[in-house]
Design a protein around this motif. Sequence first.
Motif, short mmCIF file in Angstrom:
data_model
loop_
_atom_site.label_atom_id
_atom_site.label_comp_id
_atom_site.label_asym_id
_atom_site.label_seq_id
_atom_site.Cartn_x
_atom_site.Cartn_y
_atom_site.Cartn_z
N ARG A 1 0.84 -1.21 0.00
CA ARG A 1 0.00 0.00 0.00
C ARG A 1 0.88 1.26 0.00
O ARG A 1 0.55 2.25 -0.68
N SER A 2 1.98 1.24 0.76
CA SER A 2 2.88 2.40 0.79
C SER A 2 3.45 2.66 -0.59
O SER A 2 3.51 3.81 -1.06
N THR A 3 3.87 1.59 -1.27
CA THR A 3 4.44 1.75 -2.61
C THR A 3 3.38 2.27 -3.57
O THR A 3 3.67 3.15 -4.39
N ASN A 4 2.15 1.74 -3.47
CA ASN A 4 1.07 2.23 -4.33
C ASN A 4 0.83 3.71 -4.11
O ASN A 4 0.66 4.47 -5.07
N LEU A 5 0.81 4.13 -2.85
CA LEU A 5 0.61 5.55 -2.54
C LEU A 5 1.73 6.38 -3.15
O LEU A 5 1.49 7.42 -3.77
N ALA A 6 2.96 5.90 -3.01
CA ALA A 6 4.11 6.64 -3.54
C ALA A 6 4.01 6.78 -5.05
O ALA A 6 4.22 7.86 -5.61
N VAL A 7 3.67 5.69 -5.72
CA VAL A 7 3.62 5.72 -7.18
C VAL A 7 2.46 6.60 -7.66
O VAL A 7 2.60 7.37 -8.62
N ILE A 8 1.32 6.53 -6.96
CA ILE A 8 0.17 7.36 -7.34
C ILE A 8 0.52 8.83 -7.17
O ILE A 8 0.24 9.66 -8.05
N LEU A 9 1.15 9.17 -6.03
CA LEU A 9 1.52 10.56 -5.79
C LEU A 9 2.54 11.03 -6.83
O LEU A 9 2.43 12.12 -7.39
N ASN A 10 3.53 10.17 -7.11
CA ASN A 10 4.60 10.55 -8.03
C ASN A 10 4.07 10.71 -9.44
O ASN A 10 4.37 11.68 -10.13
N ASP A 11 3.30 9.71 -9.91
CA ASP A 11 2.88 9.71 -11.31
C ASP A 11 1.70 10.65 -11.56
O ASP A 11 1.71 11.40 -12.53
N TYR A 12 0.69 10.57 -10.73
CA TYR A 12 -0.56 11.23 -11.06
C TYR A 12 -0.71 12.61 -10.46
O TYR A 12 -1.37 13.45 -11.03
N ILE A 13 -0.12 12.89 -9.31
CA ILE A 13 -0.36 14.17 -8.67
C ILE A 13 0.87 15.07 -8.79
O ILE A 13 0.84 16.08 -9.50
N TYR A 14 1.97 14.68 -8.15
CA TYR A 14 3.16 15.55 -8.21
C TYR A 14 3.71 15.62 -9.62
O TYR A 14 4.14 16.68 -10.07
N GLY A 15 3.69 14.50 -10.28
CA GLY A 15 4.20 14.48 -11.66
C GLY A 15 3.42 15.42 -12.54
O GLY A 15 3.99 16.20 -13.31
N PHE A 16 2.08 15.40 -12.40
CA PHE A 16 1.21 16.28 -13.18
C PHE A 16 1.49 17.74 -12.86
O PHE A 16 1.63 18.58 -13.75
N ILE A 17 1.59 18.04 -11.54
CA ILE A 17 1.85 19.43 -11.13
C ILE A 17 3.21 19.88 -11.63
O ILE A 17 3.36 20.99 -12.17
N LEU A 18 4.23 19.05 -11.47
CA LEU A 18 5.59 19.42 -11.90
C LEU A 18 5.65 19.60 -13.41
O LEU A 18 6.36 20.48 -13.91
N LYS A 19 4.87 18.80 -14.15
CA LYS A 19 4.88 18.94 -15.61
C LYS A 19 4.23 20.26 -16.01
O LYS A 19 4.69 20.95 -16.92
N ILE A 20 3.14 20.64 -15.30
CA ILE A 20 2.47 21.91 -15.62
C ILE A 20 3.39 23.07 -15.30
O ILE A 20 3.44 24.07 -16.03
N LEU A 21 4.17 22.94 -14.20
CA LEU A 21 5.09 24.01 -13.83
C LEU A 21 6.34 24.01 -14.68
O LEU A 21 7.20 24.89 -14.53
N GLY A 22 6.48 23.02 -15.53
CA GLY A 22 7.65 22.97 -16.42
C GLY A 22 8.88 22.39 -15.77
O GLY A 22 9.99 22.48 -16.30
N LEU A 23 8.72 21.78 -14.57
CA LEU A 23 9.88 21.25 -13.86
C LEU A 23 10.15 19.79 -14.22
O LEU A 23 11.12 19.20 -13.79
#
Lengths: 195, 277
Positions: free
Chosen positions: A170-192
């Motif tokens: 579950r911890s790994t799933n949370l990490a991957v979801i946060l990385n791919d779908y949330i932080y990844g999306f935000i960082l891509k929009i910010l151009g980072l």
Amino acid sequence: MCVLFILTFLWGENRFSRLGENVYLGLAAGMNLALALLYLWKNVIQAGNVFIIIPCVLGLLLWARESKEFAWCSRIPLALLVGVGTGLAMRGAIDALIIKQIQAAMTIDVTKGIGVTLSNLVLLIGTIGSLMYFVYTVKPGKTLNSGARIGRHFLMAAFGSYFAAIVMTRSTNLAVILNDYIYGFILKILGLRSW
Amino acid sequence: MLEDLKKIYKQIGRPRFISLLMIFFVTIPILYPIGIPVVIEDHAKMAFEAVESLPPGSKVAVSGHIMLALWKEAEIGTTAIIAHLFSRQLKIVAWAILPEDAELLHGVFENVPKQDAKYGVDYVLLGFVPGEESALATIASDINAAFDTDFYGNPINTLPLMSEVRDANDFSLIVALSHAPEFYVRQWQSPYNIPVIGVSTGAGTVSYYPYIPQQVVGLVGGSKGGAGYELLIGRPGRGILATDVLNVSLLFLMGSIIAGNISMILEKRKLKGSERK
């Protein structure tokens, strides 16, 4: 979006979390149905394999359980499923799941060092103790109770390790979801991060 | 800072507070990778050695049997092991016994470096076949009985690799992406003596332990096993990031459990003290 909606459950059940759950369930059910129909389309209709109609009819007969008058029809495919499942499971079960497991549990290897020997001994004691915990056909005595107590501790350790493995997943799933779908999306929009 | 945290704790309650802390601790290594050293598991080493021992040109079966909800963790080990199979110039025949796995395996094959491997000659993705264990039994006895076309709609008699495989005896190894090793042990390892390598999530590793090492020769279990395998093949990737996060989150969980137990003991002592008064 579904992931974000379902994560809002942390704040308590709300419309968004329910929407996310229902959309996810609907998507999963719809996808499975679509893939099953696609398989039928490719392998029955397009391939012209008429014989597959027989298991299709048997599968549909399972739904006969919903009708009081024709519920008996569902016993035929059910019997077939149980029979095939049992037959397949029996093949290799005796050798692979019983004999080889008993052999492995009974083996105490003294050639690979004291660590391996102790480990094998602990495995043997744990196996016997766990089996003694589930013996209900003999009147409990001192020996059985002592063995069962040891077995209970081994069972608790086993369940604890299984729980820990699930927490890891579950911890790994949370990490991957946060990385791919949330932080990844935000960082891509910010151009980072690149798309 | 501490007063603010206490205010938030009182407002939102313990479960939400701990969940928020968990998300906070998981975020740190994602945004600022720490690089905690990864210990390579023995089972991952055994899986690596099992693949290394195969001569180039050997045929390996890959069976997809992981639910979509658990795929993100299993993908780490799957990608690593398929990259390893290609780097060893082994021939791969892949199929799925859960509907979603055909598409997921297609995604893995698209993204993994293939070292000049050609589709149809060096690797084939056969697609989904229903039946789970009965599908495995059918494939083991006659692969042509289970598949007419591959995942892309090509008739399998047009694929050169498929003329070289007929049943389980033509394979040197099967990689089971699965939480149910008993299916593969019953239908492939026991009747045909084909060694099995397991790839699973962390929760699924427990089901493999009774079969290691005689029936299942290696296991890439969860993100930890996947990270170890990535290091063994010299291709660090998502597994290393996931292991970083895993270490931090588990340290936080252990700290919470210890803190909870200490607070419980202190409360009990307080109650006993007040009862004596």
